[in-house]
Enzyme design. Structure first.
Site, mmCIF file in Angstrom:
data_model
loop_
_atom_site.group_PDB
_atom_site.id
_atom_site.type_symbol
_atom_site.label_atom_id
_atom_site.label_comp_id
_atom_site.label_asym_id
_atom_site.label_seq_id
_atom_site.Cartn_x
_atom_site.Cartn_y
_atom_site.Cartn_z
ATOM 1 N N VAL A 114 47.535 10.455 51.757
ATOM 2 C CA VAL A 114 47.065 11.236 50.618
ATOM 3 C C VAL A 114 48.288 11.829 49.911
ATOM 4 C CG1 VAL A 114 45.581 13.117 49.880
ATOM 5 C CG2 VAL A 114 44.960 11.768 51.880
ATOM 6 N N ARG B 234 61.229 12.633 66.444
ATOM 7 C CA ARG B 234 60.288 12.843 67.550
ATOM 8 C C ARG B 234 60.028 11.532 68.295
ATOM 9 N NH1 ARG B 234 56.678 16.830 68.678
ATOM 10 N NH2 ARG B 234 56.738 17.812 66.634
ATOM 11 N N ARG C 259 54.388 7.996 44.722
ATOM 12 C CA ARG C 259 52.990 7.987 45.141
ATOM 13 C C ARG C 259 52.097 8.730 44.158
ATOM 14 N NH1 ARG C 259 54.834 8.914 50.139
ATOM 15 N NH2 ARG C 259 54.799 7.038 51.412
ATOM 16 N N ASN C 260 52.564 9.879 43.704
ATOM 17 C CA ASN C 260 51.720 10.680 42.823
ATOM 18 C C ASN C 260 51.479 9.965 41.492
ATOM 19 O OD1 ASN C 260 51.252 13.293 44.316
ATOM 20 N ND2 ASN C 260 53.467 13.059 44.529
ATOM 21 N N TRP D 113 63.854 10.502 54.109
ATOM 22 C CA TRP D 113 64.744 11.477 53.476
ATOM 23 C C TRP D 113 65.569 12.230 54.504
ATOM 24 C CZ3 TRP D 113 67.677 11.821 49.761
ATOM 25 C CH2 TRP D 113 68.111 13.018 49.197
ATOM 26 N N LYS E 124 55.475 19.631 40.405
ATOM 27 C CA LYS E 124 55.701 18.397 39.653
ATOM 28 C C LYS E 124 54.668 17.329 39.996
ATOM 29 C CE LYS E 124 57.728 15.908 43.122
ATOM 30 N NZ LYS E 124 58.636 14.985 43.744
ATOM 31 N N LYS F 72 58.675 19.198 50.387
ATOM 32 C CA LYS F 72 58.028 19.502 49.118
ATOM 33 C C LYS F 72 56.517 19.573 49.302
ATOM 34 C CE LYS F 72 61.715 17.359 46.457
ATOM 35 N NZ LYS F 72 62.173 16.179 45.703
#
Lengths: 330, 330
Positions: A273, A28, A249-250, A9, A185, A102
């Site tokens: 995760v 980085r 993913r969620n 993003w 969300k 987020k």
């Protein structure tokens, strides 16, 4: 302008900006920055997609920030504070700082804009958010986002930096609501994914998403956000894109849980995760503190943190007594 | 209670009610009513699904209504007035009348509850609405709906009639908003279908639906509805189910238009004219009367009624200037 963070993003936002103003992407990882600068690709995150030749890139933070008159943070939420601290010495006074992040900071439960404001006081701080899948935006599909800053004049000045023929940029003065939409969300997306995994049909999915939006709106309003914000791109828009996208993913976590997989197995499969898994307990703490009933989030939290079987959680969702639509306690 | 209309949704609502109270389904077609009463199926509309043995059915209107203490109208919008007139002589005083109908009366532009109130003054009139696909509800998938009546006590008394373990019933006092949601969502579903047909990705679809909801909310509010209603099950919920369901006629119209098919060909394929096609011009008239800008609806109307190519319409949607999210004129 300078974008800190060479993930999918961050790179995409830098690409949007590069068409409107001289832009530097800080990554980085020197391999990533070299590839962006020289090959005009970021294969690790964006495959073969071509990036603009005008987009410069470096892994040197001081070089990246030397001339920046807008700084955008696109790093993971857990490393934000560290990056802000490193960057602080190089950022010029008064420069607006925008978050793309987020997720709340672990432990402190601070929103990204709060972390930035703590470490870099005296700057206008805001965010750019919305229903934005990096690959779709890079591929030129139409999309829209919101620049949220407390001072509307700042947002108005930033809007043209990200705009393109196919990317619309709205503004909003409700930073809290715009930012919490992206956090809250995720837990509803897990519930929607559970519905998908249980094969419960389009009605149920629409109902879970609609009532889920109602409950995260209640929490946001109790925290001081504007209810309307949750019905816009950073709330409903982002929620819907997340719940509909096969890539989310969620949503995939919820689906896998419903299919009987364990969390550890799921985390390994997704290679990380998901935000909603990390934030479920925090959301329930916020709900308790603000005395807001969130039956859908509570069931997701019970599945994730208390080992409740998804089928039971789903039954729990159905059992909730239905009251007035506007003033529902459940 | 008595449900007038033996189509898929009327039969489904009668099935829900039969579990809670003695219920009669009136179907004009004697073959349908005989099959429902004797075989406990309605194969024309609902395939092999079993209906409850307690559900009675008749094609005799006077018999159907003789003992009804609640009357539900589930007939097509174009034949509603005629059915109300026929039924009027048989309906007892004070009995609440509920509409299941989503669509304005042709020419008069009256909402179904207005048509019912005109022909049967003196009764409490309301509606049952939400994101409800008949087959999914009958198959026992969880879903939720709203009973909307001006008098909350009437809705409160009606809620238990439709409720089941998997079907939640909320109430709402905003009849106008609840009813307009079902009308206005169709034009946005066509726009979402066009997005699908053009293959424009999940972001764009989420953006079209979110901004589409914003513009139908603006129109509803200008007409006197409660904005909140549009963020509930009869607004956002119904819109989302319609835009996500592969079965939705309006969504399919948009998709087919985007793939270059002509309207006549599409109408033949779908075996009927989708509601959004019929109502597009009416929605634009309402928007003009109430001085509300509806860029998405306007593009759909232009494609349907002025032969504008969908690809151009889609470009038109993108060109809209983005302003403040809450107070957008576009």
């Amino acid at each position: 302008m300078t974008v800190l963070g060479g993930g999918s993003w961050g790179t995409t936002v830098a690409t949007l900006a590069a068409a409107n103003a001289p832009t530097v992407l800080w990554a980085r990882d020197p391999e990533v920055s070299r590839e962006v600068a020289e090959q005009h690709t970021n294969t690790k995150y964006l495959g073969v997609r071509r990036l603009p030749t005008e987009l410069r890139s470096t892994s040197d933070l001081s070089e990246a920030l030397a001339k920046a008159d807008v700084v955008v943070f696109g790093v993971p939420s857990h490393s934000l504070r560290e990056v802000v601290r490193e960057a602080a010495a190089h950022i010029r006074p008064w420069v607006p700082l925008l978050s793309l992040i987020k997720g709340l900071e672990p432990n402190s439960r601070l929103r990204p804009t709060q972390v930035i404001a703590q470490e870099l006081p005296g700057h206008p701080v805001g965010l750019l958010a919305g229903p934005n899948l990096a690959r779709e935006v890079l591929d030129g599909y139409a999309a829209a986002a919101v620049v949220a800053t407390v001072d509307a004049d700042v947002a108005r000045a930033l809007q043209p930096l990200f705009r393109s023929r196919v990317f619309r940029v709205y503004r909003n003065e409700d930073v809290l609501g715009s930012e919490m939409g992206g956090v809250l969300k995720n837990i509803i997306a897990i519930a929607a994914g559970m519905a998908d995994g249980l094969g419960v049909g389009d009605n149920t999915r629409a109902t879970v998403i609609t009532r889920g939006l109602a409950e995260i709106t209640r929490l946001g309003a109790a925290m001081g956000a504007d209810r309307e914000t949750f019905y816009g791109l950073t709330g409903m828009g982002d929620l819907m894109a997340t719940c509909m996208s096969p890539l989310s993913r969620n949503r995939r976590v919820g689906e896998a849980l419903a299919l009987g997989k364990g969390l550890e197995e799921i985390n390994v499969e997704l290679q990380q995760v998901a935000e909603g898994v990390k934030s479920a307990r925090t959301v329930m703490e916020l709900a308790a503190e603000h005395d807001v009933v969130m039956p859908i989030a509570a069931e997701v939290d019970a599945v994730i943190n208390d080992g409740r079987p998804p089928v039971q959680a789903y039954r729990g969702l159905r059992r909730v007594a239905a009251e007035s639509e506007h003033h529902a306690v459940a």
